[in-house]
Write a protein that holds these residues in place. Sequence first.
Motif, mmCIF file in Angstrom:
data_model
loop_
_atom_site.group_PDB
_atom_site.id
_atom_site.type_symbol
_atom_site.label_atom_id
_atom_site.label_comp_id
_atom_site.label_asym_id
_atom_site.label_seq_id
_atom_site.Cartn_x
_atom_site.Cartn_y
_atom_site.Cartn_z
ATOM 1 N N ASP A 400 0.830 -1.207 0.000
ATOM 2 C CA ASP A 400 0.000 0.000 0.000
ATOM 3 C C ASP A 400 0.863 1.255 0.000
ATOM 4 O O ASP A 400 0.571 2.225 -0.698
ATOM 5 C CB ASP A 400 -0.925 0.010 1.214
ATOM 6 N N ARG A 525 -7.164 -4.952 -3.371
ATOM 7 C CA ARG A 525 -5.880 -4.888 -4.065
ATOM 8 C C ARG A 525 -5.848 -5.781 -5.292
ATOM 9 O O ARG A 525 -4.879 -5.773 -6.036
ATOM 10 C CB ARG A 525 -4.746 -5.308 -3.113
ATOM 11 N N THR A 658 -9.391 1.251 -0.342
ATOM 12 C CA THR A 658 -8.254 1.169 -1.263
ATOM 13 C C THR A 658 -6.946 1.311 -0.475
ATOM 14 O O THR A 658 -6.954 1.651 0.709
ATOM 15 C CB THR A 658 -8.336 2.296 -2.317
ATOM 16 N N PRO A 659 -5.808 1.091 -1.131
ATOM 17 C CA PRO A 659 -4.517 1.279 -0.443
ATOM 18 C C PRO A 659 -4.205 2.735 -0.104
ATOM 19 O O PRO A 659 -3.227 2.997 0.614
ATOM 20 C CB PRO A 659 -3.496 0.735 -1.451
#
Length: 792
Positions: A400, A525, A658-659
């Motif tokens: 990430d 991911r 999300t990252p």
Amino acid sequence: MRKLVVLKLDGDLHLGVQVTLEIGEEGKRPTTEITGKLPSNLDMEIAIDQWQSTYRSLWKFTRIKAKKIIYDGSISQRRQECNTKASEVREHLNNWLLSESFRPVREKWLKHLMPDEEVRVLIRTHCLQLKKLPWHLWDLIDRDYLNAEVVLSVPESEPVTAALQTSISRNKIRILAILGNSDGIDVEQDRQLLEKLPGVTTTFLVEPEYSNIDDKLWKQPWNILFFAGHSTSEGEASCIYINKTDKLTIDELRYALRNAVANGLQLAIFNSCDGLGLARELQDLQIPQIIVMREPVPDKVAQKFLKHFLEVFSAGQSIYAAVRTARQRLKGIEKEYPGASWLPVISEHHAVVPMTWAKPRIPNIRRLGTLLLLSLLITVGVLGVRHQGGLQTWELLLYDKFMRSRPQEKQDSRLLIVTVTEDDLYLPQQKQRSGSLSNLALARLLDKLAQFQARTIGLDIYRAEPVQPNQAALTTRWKTDDNFFAICKVSDRTQNYPGVSPPKGVPPERQGFSDIVPDSDNVLRRHLLAMQPANPTSPCTARYALNAQLAFHYLEKKGIFAKYTPQGDLQLGNIVFKRLRSRNGSKTEAQMGGYQKVDIGGYQILLNYRSFQGSPLEIAPIVTLTDVLRGKVNPDQVKDRIVLIGTTAQSFRDYSLTPYMTEQGFSQEVPGVILQAQMVSQLVSAAIDGRPLISVLPVWVEVLWVWSWSVVGGAIGYAVSQTLTWRYRSRLYLLLTAGGVLGGLYILCLILFYHGIWVPLVPSTLVLVLTGGTVAIYLSTQQGQRQLISTT
């Protein structure tokens, strides 16, 4: 850590000597200081003069060329007399140093110094008479402190220059060797000893002219200056005989030698006679360290000393240990050459950092095998933990961070996102809605998009609202428009949800599922491209994701068609999308890159997010439903683009993690329509632009990669184990080097990630640190045990 003992002597044997003792560690200020006094001692003055006279009467051929000596009596008688006088000098010296007025100095020495410590004893005095004394025969040094070595210096001198504070370079050592007048002596033996030194460049000047020596000292840098031949010290002037007719004083070389010191000259060795005067004059030129012979020296003694000194010094031990060992070895020939062990002496600038012959250390085969074995075992252990999923959380967190660290990209101009916001829910066309988008609003939106010639349209909104009879045109459009794709959901295992049907009338080939595969921390991911529905009762039978359907349709218009390689991987144009696969044959768990224990169902690849201005939200131009229905959108924004329709209204909670991170430090959420756009962009950009996909190394390459960093860690650990006696600054430099290696590893992994290669950083860091620490502790423990054994 070597200890430094400084004895400042002010006076002489006629008037007595005021003594100041300082004790401390090398390179640091003294921690102990005390004063004392030594009384006058005319008997010792007489004894040393008688020994010197007797000693000089022994030799017909020495490396002195000053005056003729008359030899009386047999050689054996003179040898016996020389030994007798030497014993008298030794007795006078030790009795003198037992004086009551000197007792505080002696007691302070015994209190603060351990017998097994390496000690440099610096005798600082202007008195040549005191310098001639055999200080190495002091019982404290000769009997109790076997690792001590006496060095001569002067009480005051100019501040040390930067050149004096460096040790010999790790590059090839440069020696300028002057072989002067050799009448009656054999300096060829000195030459052969120097030529045998490994890793050394030696330039020989044989019976040179003055101009040759001057040129060499001015024009080239040297680490060591060596002279062998005849020399003498008379009064204030000392000289060396450089050839059969010419002699050269130190004053004549003053400027050339100062230039040599500025260029790195650190050691001068004068393997010639009567060197105390030479040392005094050379010291005034700030030559860091000088080795001379205090009296006339026979050839054999000079050659033996040089041989033993070079053996120890070139092996990496200190200059003090080398001189001490060579002097002790000379004791073995004193039956033939009385007083041989008295001759060699070091004279140095008081502020010099003691130097060593710093040739690179080459680990022996046994240690190299130990290093490789430890690195292999630690690599296997770390990779075993990784295989069981023990490192997955850390690896994904770094994944990430890498994702967030990449340079920003431009928006994907091939896409347009039409969002349904909270404000859009209250449009007049939305009055009959039962979800986020009414049939009426959808129909008018599709009309506008068709009018503006959108190439591909994807509806990322479930159609729970039935189509009314008066809206038959909408159903017709769904059936006939080959550029329209709708979404459905296969299932939701976590909530035991059977799935969501596609809009009625949309043929199967234009349906796409919305299912995603978030990780255990709910961060997305991975990109699920296709799957075979495992639930036969699911209302959604689509085999491809909506984003894949949109990308395939768009690319087909450009002549790029989806196909599969013989290995079963999806290929678009020249780009192969390698799927996550199990390395152990499992059909349910993936082991690829940092993933070791994840659901492998369906066709999954890693999702390479596109970020604009540091956010994945701005992947493409965005307009609202209101903008389109009220004519605020330019047709050029729609023409030939992939248009995605979805809701961003918070009330419908179609969001995924999300990252990326928010400014508050939380994982950033993106609406489902943005997520679909990210996935479409990944497929299209890879096929058309060659934008990198995120891939991992083959398993055997990953193993070699991790093991190589384990070996690097072991090499650093080996270096650490060799620095136990280094100065603090040396250890600090080594720690900075280790930190630099870790930083370099991180930067290298980050650069590779920029180019789409996800390499195992966490395992590499772990093996580097663990192997380095283990090797350092293991070898240091062995070294400590050897030292303990050697002192018992």
